[in-house]
Design a protein around this motif. Structure first.
Motif, PDB file in Angstrom:
ATOM      1  N   LYS A   1       0.830  -1.210   0.000  1.00 44.92           N
ATOM      2  CA  LYS A   1       0.000   0.000   0.000  1.00 44.92           C
ATOM      3  C   LYS A   1       0.863   1.259   0.000  1.00 44.92           C
ATOM      4  CE  LYS A   1      -3.767   2.240   2.555  1.00 44.92           C
ATOM      5  NZ  LYS A   1      -3.066   3.528   2.773  1.00 44.92           N
TER       6      LYS A   1
ATOM      7  N   GLU B   1       1.319   4.189  -3.021  1.00 39.68           N
ATOM      8  CA  GLU B   1       1.177   5.613  -2.730  1.00 39.68           C
ATOM      9  C   GLU B   1       2.438   6.376  -3.120  1.00 39.68           C
ATOM     10  OE1 GLU B   1       0.222   5.818   1.391  1.00 39.68           O
ATOM     11  OE2 GLU B   1      -1.900   5.332   1.092  1.00 39.68           O
TER      12      GLU B   1
ATOM     13  N   LEU C   1     -10.256   8.052  -3.395  1.00 36.25           N
ATOM     14  CA  LEU C   1     -11.100   8.363  -2.249  1.00 36.25           C
ATOM     15  C   LEU C   1     -11.026   7.269  -1.185  1.00 36.25           C
ATOM     16  CD1 LEU C   1     -14.290   9.660  -4.123  1.00 36.25           C
ATOM     17  CD2 LEU C   1     -12.433  11.014  -3.123  1.00 36.25           C
ATOM     18  N   SER C   2     -11.450   7.607  -0.006  1.00 41.03           N
ATOM     19  CA  SER C   2     -11.507   6.630   1.076  1.00 41.03           C
ATOM     20  C   SER C   2     -12.426   5.488   0.690  1.00 41.03           C
ATOM     21  CB  SER C   2     -11.994   7.310   2.363  1.00 41.03           C
ATOM     22  OG  SER C   2     -12.286   6.336   3.356  1.00 41.03           O
ATOM     23  N   GLU C   3     -12.152   4.317   1.231  1.00 44.78           N
ATOM     24  CA  GLU C   3     -12.958   3.143   0.875  1.00 44.78           C
ATOM     25  C   GLU C   3     -14.416   3.307   1.295  1.00 44.78           C
ATOM     26  OE1 GLU C   3     -11.966   0.352   4.742  1.00 44.78           O
ATOM     27  OE2 GLU C   3     -10.761   0.150   2.928  1.00 44.78           O
ATOM     28  N   ASN C   4     -14.718   4.268   2.154  1.00 43.86           N
ATOM     29  CA  ASN C   4     -16.108   4.528   2.519  1.00 43.86           C
ATOM     30  C   ASN C   4     -16.919   5.038   1.334  1.00 43.86           C
ATOM     31  OD1 ASN C   4     -15.576   3.825   5.210  1.00 43.86           O
ATOM     32  ND2 ASN C   4     -14.925   5.919   5.713  1.00 43.86           N
ATOM     33  N   PHE C   5     -16.235   5.561   0.320  1.00 40.56           N
ATOM     34  CA  PHE C   5     -16.914   6.103  -0.858  1.00 40.56           C
ATOM     35  C   PHE C   5     -16.873   5.140  -2.038  1.00 40.56           C
ATOM     36  CE2 PHE C   5     -15.460   9.706   1.650  1.00 40.56           C
ATOM     37  CZ  PHE C   5     -16.596  10.517   1.688  1.00 40.56           C
ATOM     38  N   TRP C   6     -16.301   3.959  -1.846  1.00 37.97           N
ATOM     39  CA  TRP C   6     -16.226   3.009  -2.939  1.00 37.97           C
ATOM     40  C   TRP C   6     -17.584   2.371  -3.179  1.00 37.97           C
ATOM     41  CZ3 TRP C   6     -11.156  -0.176  -1.663  1.00 37.97           C
ATOM     42  CH2 TRP C   6     -10.060   0.710  -1.664  1.00 37.97           C
TER      43      TRP C   6
END
Length: 202
Positions: free
Chosen positions: A73, A77, A176-181
């Motif tokens: 990861k 990045e 984006l954060s995985e909350n928005f996937w």
């Protein structure tokens, strides 16, 4: 072989090949069986632009030499951030990129005095450099300077300011954060690796 592959004049290429034949007939026979377009600048039609390596992985390794031990990861990045940095740097350079005039240096060693013939229409010179590197050679530049012609009119579009700017005009978007996937239309199942324990100490 490297010397033969990088020669751009026929007589120099023939001379090197003759030396190879005298030193090792098997090596000479092997090279003669190969398609010269695949390994020589002289016969590649200018498609390599003078570049004689395809090992792009080594260039990538040199950039990531100290980062290869990082977790995946973090490595992704780092690559992303480096690309953003490079594109920004080259994009800024492209904004101020101008047209440059080249002048052939005058020799004082007494060497030279060779006659070269070139054709402006098909962008070729019998020195071989224009065809090999797809950039005007010093002989063409000298004549352009002498008669006041613009040298950039004989440069390929790939070397133009417009092409340089278009290369680095792309924008990068943050992940984006995985909350928005969005939910994937398939299921992923992970199984532990099939590792067989070996006897003895490690």
């Amino acid at each position: 072989m490297w010397q033969a592959g990088t020669e751009i004049k026929q007589w120099k290429f023939d001379r090197v090949m003759k030396e190879i034949q005298e030193r090792n007939v098997n090596a000479y026979s092997y090279l003669m069986r190969l398609d010269p377009e695949k390994w020589t600048l002289l016969h590649d039609g200018g498609h390599r632009h003078g570049i004689m390596t395809t090992n792009i992985s080594e260039a990538l390794n040199s950039v990531l030499k100290k980062a290869r031990v990082l977790p995946l990861k973090v490595l992704v990045e780092l690559i992303f951030n480096k690309l953003v940095k490079y594109f920004h740097q080259y994009r800024e350079e492209a904004k101020i990129c101008g047209i440059y005039m080249f002048k052939s240096p005058i020799r004082v060693s007494g060497t030279g005095n060779n006659v070269y013939n070139f054709r402006l229409n098909n962008k070729s010179c019998n020195c071989g450099k224009w065809q090999t590197y797809t950039l005007p050679c010093s002989h063409v530049l000298a004549v352009c300077i002498e008669n006041g012609s613009r040298t950039d009119t004989y440069v390929l579009e790939i070397y133009s300011r417009q092409t340089y700017r278009r290369t680095y005009q792309a924008n990068f978007h943050l992940v984006l954060s995985e909350n928005f996937w969005r939910d994937a239309p398939f299921n992923l199942t992970f199984y532990p690796p099939n590792m067989k324990k070996e006897r003895g100490r490690k």
